[in-house]
Design a protein around this motif. Structure first.
Motif, PDB file in Angstrom:
ATOM      1  N   ALA A   1       0.806  -1.223   0.000  1.00  0.00           N
ATOM      2  CA  ALA A   1       0.000   0.000   0.000  1.00  0.00           C
ATOM      3  C   ALA A   1       0.839   1.273   0.000  1.00  0.00           C
ATOM      4  CB  ALA A   1      -0.931  -0.012   1.220  1.00  0.00           C
ATOM      5  N   ALA A   2       2.086   1.200   0.513  1.00  0.00           N
ATOM      6  CA  ALA A   2       2.911   2.412   0.598  1.00  0.00           C
ATOM      7  C   ALA A   2       3.691   2.697  -0.686  1.00  0.00           C
ATOM      8  CB  ALA A   2       3.897   2.282   1.764  1.00  0.00           C
ATOM      9  N   VAL A   3       3.794   1.710  -1.577  1.00  0.00           N
ATOM     10  CA  VAL A   3       4.696   1.839  -2.734  1.00  0.00           C
ATOM     11  C   VAL A   3       4.340   3.018  -3.642  1.00  0.00           C
ATOM     12  CG1 VAL A   3       5.532   0.697  -4.828  1.00  0.00           C
ATOM     13  CG2 VAL A   3       5.460  -0.558  -2.659  1.00  0.00           C
TER      14      VAL A   3
ATOM     15  N   ALA B   1       6.357   9.132   7.585  1.00  0.00           N
ATOM     16  CA  ALA B   1       5.051   9.794   7.454  1.00  0.00           C
ATOM     17  C   ALA B   1       4.156   9.071   6.442  1.00  0.00           C
ATOM     18  CB  ALA B   1       5.239  11.247   7.044  1.00  0.00           C
ATOM     19  N   ILE B   2       4.777   8.381   5.487  1.00  0.00           N
ATOM     20  CA  ILE B   2       4.007   7.587   4.525  1.00  0.00           C
ATOM     21  C   ILE B   2       3.629   6.235   5.121  1.00  0.00           C
ATOM     22  CG2 ILE B   2       4.166   6.349   2.314  1.00  0.00           C
ATOM     23  CD1 ILE B   2       6.072   8.649   1.371  1.00  0.00           C
ATOM     24  N   ILE B   3       4.605   5.591   5.772  1.00  0.00           N
ATOM     25  CA  ILE B   3       4.423   4.201   6.214  1.00  0.00           C
ATOM     26  C   ILE B   3       3.615   4.084   7.507  1.00  0.00           C
ATOM     27  CG2 ILE B   3       5.672   2.148   7.049  1.00  0.00           C
ATOM     28  CD1 ILE B   3       7.897   2.862   5.083  1.00  0.00           C
ATOM     29  N   HIS B   4       3.893   4.953   8.489  1.00  0.00           N
ATOM     30  CA  HIS B   4       3.315   4.762   9.825  1.00  0.00           C
ATOM     31  C   HIS B   4       1.785   4.733   9.869  1.00  0.00           C
ATOM     32  CE1 HIS B   4       7.152   5.799  12.338  1.00  0.00           C
ATOM     33  NE2 HIS B   4       7.275   4.703  11.622  1.00  0.00           N
ATOM     34  N   PRO B   5       1.080   5.619   9.152  1.00  0.00           N
ATOM     35  CA  PRO B   5      -0.391   5.523   9.201  1.00  0.00           C
ATOM     36  C   PRO B   5      -0.918   4.185   8.678  1.00  0.00           C
ATOM     37  CG  PRO B   5       0.289   7.651   8.322  1.00  0.00           C
ATOM     38  CD  PRO B   5       1.517   6.799   8.382  1.00  0.00           C
ATOM     39  N   LEU B   6      -0.267   3.647   7.646  1.00  0.00           N
ATOM     40  CA  LEU B   6      -0.686   2.356   7.090  1.00  0.00           C
ATOM     41  C   LEU B   6      -0.406   1.224   8.075  1.00  0.00           C
ATOM     42  CD1 LEU B   6       0.749   2.917   3.504  1.00  0.00           C
ATOM     43  CD2 LEU B   6      -1.673   2.929   4.146  1.00  0.00           C
ATOM     44  N   VAL B   7       0.749   1.292   8.720  1.00  0.00           N
ATOM     45  CA  VAL B   7       1.097   0.280   9.726  1.00  0.00           C
ATOM     46  C   VAL B   7       0.122   0.376  10.898  1.00  0.00           C
ATOM     47  CG1 VAL B   7       2.862  -0.481  11.375  1.00  0.00           C
ATOM     48  CG2 VAL B   7       3.532   0.201   9.061  1.00  0.00           C
ATOM     49  N   GLY B   8      -0.168   1.608  11.330  1.00  0.00           N
ATOM     50  CA  GLY B   8      -1.083   1.805  12.459  1.00  0.00           C
ATOM     51  C   GLY B   8      -2.462   1.223  12.211  1.00  0.00           C
ATOM     52  N   ALA B   9      -2.960   1.386  10.991  1.00  0.00           N
ATOM     53  CA  ALA B   9      -4.286   0.857  10.656  1.00  0.00           C
ATOM     54  C   ALA B   9      -4.299  -0.672  10.713  1.00  0.00           C
ATOM     55  CB  ALA B   9      -4.698   1.340   9.263  1.00  0.00           C
ATOM     56  N   GLU B  10      -3.220  -1.294  10.226  1.00  0.00           N
ATOM     57  CA  GLU B  10      -3.148  -2.764  10.252  1.00  0.00           C
ATOM     58  C   GLU B  10      -2.946  -3.281  11.681  1.00  0.00           C
ATOM     59  OE1 GLU B  10      -3.049  -6.776   9.129  1.00  0.00           O
ATOM     60  OE2 GLU B  10      -3.961  -4.987   8.263  1.00  0.00           O
ATOM     61  N   VAL B  11      -2.171  -2.555  12.491  1.00  0.00           N
ATOM     62  CA  VAL B  11      -2.010  -2.922  13.911  1.00  0.00           C
ATOM     63  C   VAL B  11      -3.369  -2.917  14.601  1.00  0.00           C
ATOM     64  CG1 VAL B  11      -1.118  -2.110  16.138  1.00  0.00           C
ATOM     65  CG2 VAL B  11       0.408  -2.240  14.170  1.00  0.00           C
ATOM     66  N   GLN B  12      -4.171  -1.885  14.345  1.00  0.00           N
ATOM     67  CA  GLN B  12      -5.503  -1.789  14.963  1.00  0.00           C
ATOM     68  C   GLN B  12      -6.399  -2.946  14.526  1.00  0.00           C
ATOM     69  OE1 GLN B  12      -6.897   2.182  14.015  1.00  0.00           O
ATOM     70  NE2 GLN B  12      -6.173   2.964  15.973  1.00  0.00           N
ATOM     71  N   ARG B  13      -6.291  -3.327  13.248  1.00  0.00           N
ATOM     72  CA  ARG B  13      -7.102  -4.445  12.757  1.00  0.00           C
ATOM     73  C   ARG B  13      -6.712  -5.744  13.467  1.00  0.00           C
ATOM     74  NH1 ARG B  13      -7.275  -8.655   9.884  1.00  0.00           N
ATOM     75  NH2 ARG B  13      -5.056  -8.700   9.428  1.00  0.00           N
ATOM     76  N   GLN B  14      -5.398  -5.970  13.615  1.00  0.00           N
ATOM     77  CA  GLN B  14      -4.937  -7.194  14.279  1.00  0.00           C
ATOM     78  C   GLN B  14      -5.262  -7.188  15.779  1.00  0.00           C
ATOM     79  OE1 GLN B  14      -0.931  -8.469  13.332  1.00  0.00           O
ATOM     80  NE2 GLN B  14      -1.131  -7.890  11.180  1.00  0.00           N
ATOM     81  N   GLU B  15      -5.187  -6.013  16.397  1.00  0.00           N
ATOM     82  CA  GLU B  15      -5.584  -5.866  17.808  1.00  0.00           C
ATOM     83  C   GLU B  15      -7.036  -6.304  18.006  1.00  0.00           C
ATOM     84  OE1 GLU B  15      -3.309  -1.821  19.381  1.00  0.00           O
ATOM     85  OE2 GLU B  15      -5.344  -1.724  18.662  1.00  0.00           O
TER      86      GLU B  15
END
Length: 201
Positions: A45-47, A86-100
Motif C-alpha cells: 500500500a505504501a509503494v 510519514a508515509i508508512i506509519h499511518p498504514l502500519v497503524g491501521a493494520e495494527v488496529q485491525r490485528q488488535e
C-alpha cells in the motif's frame, strides 16, 4: 481485557526469537516491522506514495521499496527518514488496529507488540501495560547480524548508532531479558518466567 506488552530491542538482540517464543506460549503477536515490510513489498500500500514522493528510482525491479538505496538516503539526509515514516506509519497503524481487534475478539490473554521504534516514537507507552526489552552487548549484536546477513561490521554499528541508545531502552523497560551467551533453551526458560507475569503458561 488482554495484557498489552511492548517488545523491543536493538538489531541482533534476539527480539524476533523472543516474539516467536511468546507466540508459542499463547500470546497474539503483532509484528510492526513485518507489517512495515508488507506495505513496502511489491504491491504494498505504501509503494505508490513512496514512488511519488522520492521518485521511481527508489522502487526496485520487483516493485518493492529499494531498501538499500533508501537506507543510504536516510543516513545522508536524516530528514528523509521522517518523510518515509510519514508515509508508512499511518498504514502500519491501521493494520495494527485491525490485528488488535481480531486478537481481542478471539479472547487472547495477551497481545505482544514487536515495535522496533517503541522508545523513539514516544506514542506507544500509553497503550501498553508493560515494556519488555531484549538486551545484549553491542558487539554481540554486531556478531549476530554479520553472521546472518551480508552486512559489514561497520554497517551494523551504523544501524545500532541510528537506533535508540541501549541505556534509553533499558530505562524504558519494565522487564528485561538479557540474551547474552544464552542457549535457546536458556532463553526460552527466561521468556517463560517473564510470560507468567502477564497470564501466559
Amino acid at each position: 481485557m488482554a495484557w498489552r506488552i511492548g517488545l523491543t530491542g536493538g538489531i541482533g538482540s534476539g527480539k524476533s526469537t523472543v516474539l516467536e517464543m511468546l507466540r508459542e506460549m499463547g500470546a497474539a503477536a503483532i509484528d510492526a516491522d513485518a507489517i512495515s515490510r508488507a506495505v513496502t513489498a511489491p504491491g504494498g500500500a505504501a509503494v505508490p506514495a513512496i514512488a511519488a514522493h522520492f521518485g521511481a528510482g527508489f522502487i526496485d525491479a520487483s516493485g518493492a521499496l529499494d531498501r538499500a538505496r533508501m537506507r543510504e538516503l536516510a543516513y545522508s539526509q536524516p530528514a528523509s527518514r521522517k518523510e518515509l515514516e510519514a508515509i508508512i506509519h499511518p498504514l502500519v497503524g491501521a493494520e495494527v488496529q485491525r490485528q488488535e481487534a481480531a486478537a481481542e475478539a478471539a479472547g487472547m490473554p495477551c497481545i505482544v507488540y514487536d515495535i522496533p521504534l517503541l522508545v523513539e516514537s514516544g506514542r506507544w507507552r500509553a497503550k501498553l501495560h508493560r515494556v519488555l526489552v531484549v538486551d545484549c552487548e553491542p558487539e554481540t549484536q554486531v556478531a549476530r547480524v554479520v553472521t546472518r546477513s551480508a552486512l559489514e561490521p561497520d554497517a551494523v554499528r551504523a544501524i545500532i548508532a541510528a537506533q535508540a541508545p541501549r541505556a534509553l531502552r533499558l530505562a524504558a523497560a519494565d522487564l528485561v531479558i538479557c540474551n547474552q551467551a544464552l542457549t535457546l533453551d536458556a532463553l526460552r526458560s527466561q521468556v517463560a518466567q517473564v510470560a507468567k507475569t502477564f497470564g501466559l503458561n
